[in-house]
Design an enzyme around this catalytic site. Structure first.
Site, PDB file in Angstrom:
ATOM      1  N   ASP A   1      98.818  -3.662  72.173  1.00 49.74           N
ATOM      2  CA  ASP A   1      99.496  -3.004  71.065  1.00 49.74           C
ATOM      3  C   ASP A   1     100.740  -3.815  70.731  1.00 49.74           C
ATOM      4  O   ASP A   1     101.441  -4.262  71.651  1.00 49.74           O
ATOM      5  CB  ASP A   1      99.910  -1.583  71.486  1.00 49.74           C
ATOM      6  CG  ASP A   1      99.725  -0.576  70.371  1.00 49.74           C
ATOM      7  OD1 ASP A   1      99.894  -0.969  69.202  1.00 49.74           O
ATOM      8  OD2 ASP A   1      99.422   0.598  70.670  1.00 49.74           O
TER       9      ASP A   1
ATOM     10  N   HIS B   1     103.224  -6.738  62.762  1.00 50.36           N
ATOM     11  CA  HIS B   1     103.262  -5.485  63.520  1.00 50.36           C
ATOM     12  C   HIS B   1     102.298  -5.486  64.699  1.00 50.36           C
ATOM     13  O   HIS B   1     102.378  -4.617  65.558  1.00 50.36           O
ATOM     14  CB  HIS B   1     102.950  -4.306  62.584  1.00 50.36           C
ATOM     15  CG  HIS B   1     104.065  -4.051  61.608  1.00 50.36           C
ATOM     16  ND1 HIS B   1     105.038  -3.114  61.808  1.00 50.36           N
ATOM     17  CD2 HIS B   1     104.391  -4.662  60.439  1.00 50.36           C
ATOM     18  CE1 HIS B   1     105.907  -3.131  60.811  1.00 50.36           C
ATOM     19  NE2 HIS B   1     105.525  -4.071  59.966  1.00 50.36           N
TER      20      HIS B   1
END
Ligand code: GDG
Length: 491
Positions: free
Chosen positions: A368, A159
């Site tokens: 991110d 992730h």
């Protein structure tokens, strides 16, 4: 019916934390896993979130889904979770080698907990199960399961970003740890850049090779497939929630309190990767150079605290409180506060209402993996009068949401320019940009993401049919007798 739903066999999801039924703040990923488990029937395995001395196993069933969670001891929690996962891997994966705190004791704890997961999980598995392991906490889990004789298909989704190989090799023991990724059959990453970084690492740093058909072969002989699977949101659900939120009392209160001012919104876990300090500076920059905007805009930053056990997170919290206070002290008037900085979490449906009411969504992480807030902000907009997304180039979402105003979050002048442009953007351009982004989100939502991953995993060659030597044994990671070259606790 999609392909994954037709395949026999339970789905077994493994993640550090498990979203159990009746827990209120389940996010998009949790709902996606729950939907997949509901469809195929399955088991969700992970840490209970509790600390106890005896590693108790908790079982719970809800319809076709079984939940199995284990407690961690205090030492396991500190070394594995607060230590290696969140003080070594997290900063490394987010391009912050300056914050990496490597301690052998933490690596030992990380391996110990992965081995504990493998020991407990192996007893619960059936031969036809298909396993989907999530995130950086569990890199060596497949290798440990293979050591225990597990032949099932196992997929892994990262992730976070996959950083450049030059950064990965700064991690002591990197090869022994990261080569265990080859024990998975499929590795999912958010973006093409992440995939390139993984391939570069295997091909150019640890002696792997690319096999025909695009499978990567590690030097230890095991081969696996890696692919790009950009995670998304339940677009239709978020859009509906935002429409419904218009009637909420809280939204009415917010609207009233703004007295016609344009709202800028940021929603982030309180984490140094989210670029909040740089965002505050950019906003201050805007206020400094555009006095005409004073009293006409309000910036609402929602930042629920996270990982309070990790010192860097306590520090960023203090720093942001200081910065918000300073900016308000500089620019506030008796009837106007430039920043509303809120350290608490809200129900997700209410957040979508806040997004919808904001003229500008500010999503400016330094790094991110994807950033779901960016996608939720877009999906929450009123199609007739949509707001503008200002998005960091270093969020995975930037590779899909090209109609956002893309910025380098470290360039506070560039971010301030983008904010000004967003605030002045004509309706026609706002609609065009929003439609472009919404098309992406409608065609690739969270259901497409999980089906694509599970279909690719199901289509991967069965592990037992691949000629290979014994998989890399993570428990064989040899810890150096003395610390490697370089400073002992930072790399
Ligand atoms: C990791 C990766 C990747 C936020 N505040 C509240 C709240 N949220 C929800 C948001 C969103 C989720 O949390 C945050 O997701 P992000 O993607 O923005 O960031 P991370 O938590 O860092 O997630 C990231 C993600 O995994 C998935 O792969 O995109 O890159 O770092 O859904 O809305 N939810 C509620 N109250 C809040 O106050 N209920």
């Amino acid at each position: 019916m999609n392909q994954s739903a037709r395949k026999p066999g339970r789905l077994v999801v493994v993640s550090n934390r498990v979203a159990q039924p009746k827990q209120t703040s389940t996010g998009g990923l949790a709902s996606a896993m729950q939907a997949a488990l509901q469809e195929r029937g399955g088991l969700w395995f992970g840490w209970s979130g509790k600390i106890s001395a005896n590693g108790e196993l908790h079982r719970l069933s809800a319809g076709p889904i079984d939940y199995a969670t284990i407690d961690l001891s205090r030492a396991d929690h500190d070394d594995f979770y607060a230590g290696f996962a969140n003080r070594t891997l997290w900063p490394l994966l987010h391009y912050r080698p300056d914050l990496v705190d490597y301690q052998r004791k933490h690596l030992e704890g990380y391996l110990r907990v992965n081995a504990l997961f493998a020991d407990r999980l192996v007893k619960l598995l059936r031969p036809t199960d298909i396993l989907w392991v999530h995130d950086y906490h569990l890199i060596p889990l497949a290798a440990m399961l293979r050591q225990r004789g597990v032949k099932n298909r196992i997929g892994f989704f990262l992730h976070t970003p996959m950083p450049a190989a030059a950064l990965l090799i700064a991690l002591p023991q990197h090869r022994q740890l990261l080569e265990t990724l080859a024990s998975y059959d499929l590795i999912g990453l958010h973006t093409a850049r992440d995939l390139r970084a993984l391939e570069d690492y295997f091909l150019h740093e640890i002696g792997g090779a690319m096999r025909p058909g695009g499978r990567l072969r590690a030097a230890n002989g095991r081969s696996f497939r890696a692919g790009v699977f950009p995670i998304s949101i339940d677009t239709a659900l978020v859009a509906k929630a935002a429409r419904c939120a218009e009637t909420y009392e809280e939204i009415g209160q917010l609207r009233k309190s703004l007295e016609g001012r344009a709202l800028l919104i940021g929603v982030d876990r309180l984490d140094y990767s989210k670029g909040l300090a740089q965002r505050f500076l950019a906003y201050a920059h805007l206020l400094e150079r555009a006095p005409a905007l004073h009293r006409r805009i309000t910036f609402l930053q929602i930042a629920p605290p996270s990982r309070g056990a990790v010192p860097e997170y306590r520090q960023i919290r203090r720093e942001l409180e200081r910065m918000a206070g300073h900016i308000n002290g500089m620019y506030a008037a008796p009837d106007w506060v430039p920043i509303r900085y809120v350290n608490q979490s809200f129900p997700h449906s209410l957040l979508t209402g806040y997004y919808r009411h904001a003229r500008v969504g500010l999503v400016t992480p330094l790094r991110d993996g994807m950033n779901l807030v960016a996608k939720e902000y877009v999906a929450s907009q009123n199609p007739k009068d949509p707001g503008v997304l200002v998005l960091s180039r270093f969020a995975g979402a930037a590779s899909e949401l090209e109609d956002a105003l893309l910025v380098n979050p470290a360039d506070t002048a560039e971010v301030a320019d983008a904010l000004e442009r967003a605030l002045k953007m004509p309706l026609r351009e706002r609609r065009r940009r929003w439609r472009g982004m919404m098309d992406v989100l409608e065609s690739r939502d969270i259901t497409a993401w999980r089906n694509d991953f599970l279909d690719a995993l199901t289509a991967a060659p069965a592990p037992a049919s691949i000629a290979e030597p014994a998989s890399p044994a993570a428990s064989q990671i040899t810890l150096p007798k003395k610390p490697p070259d370089g400073p002992p606790s930072h790399c």
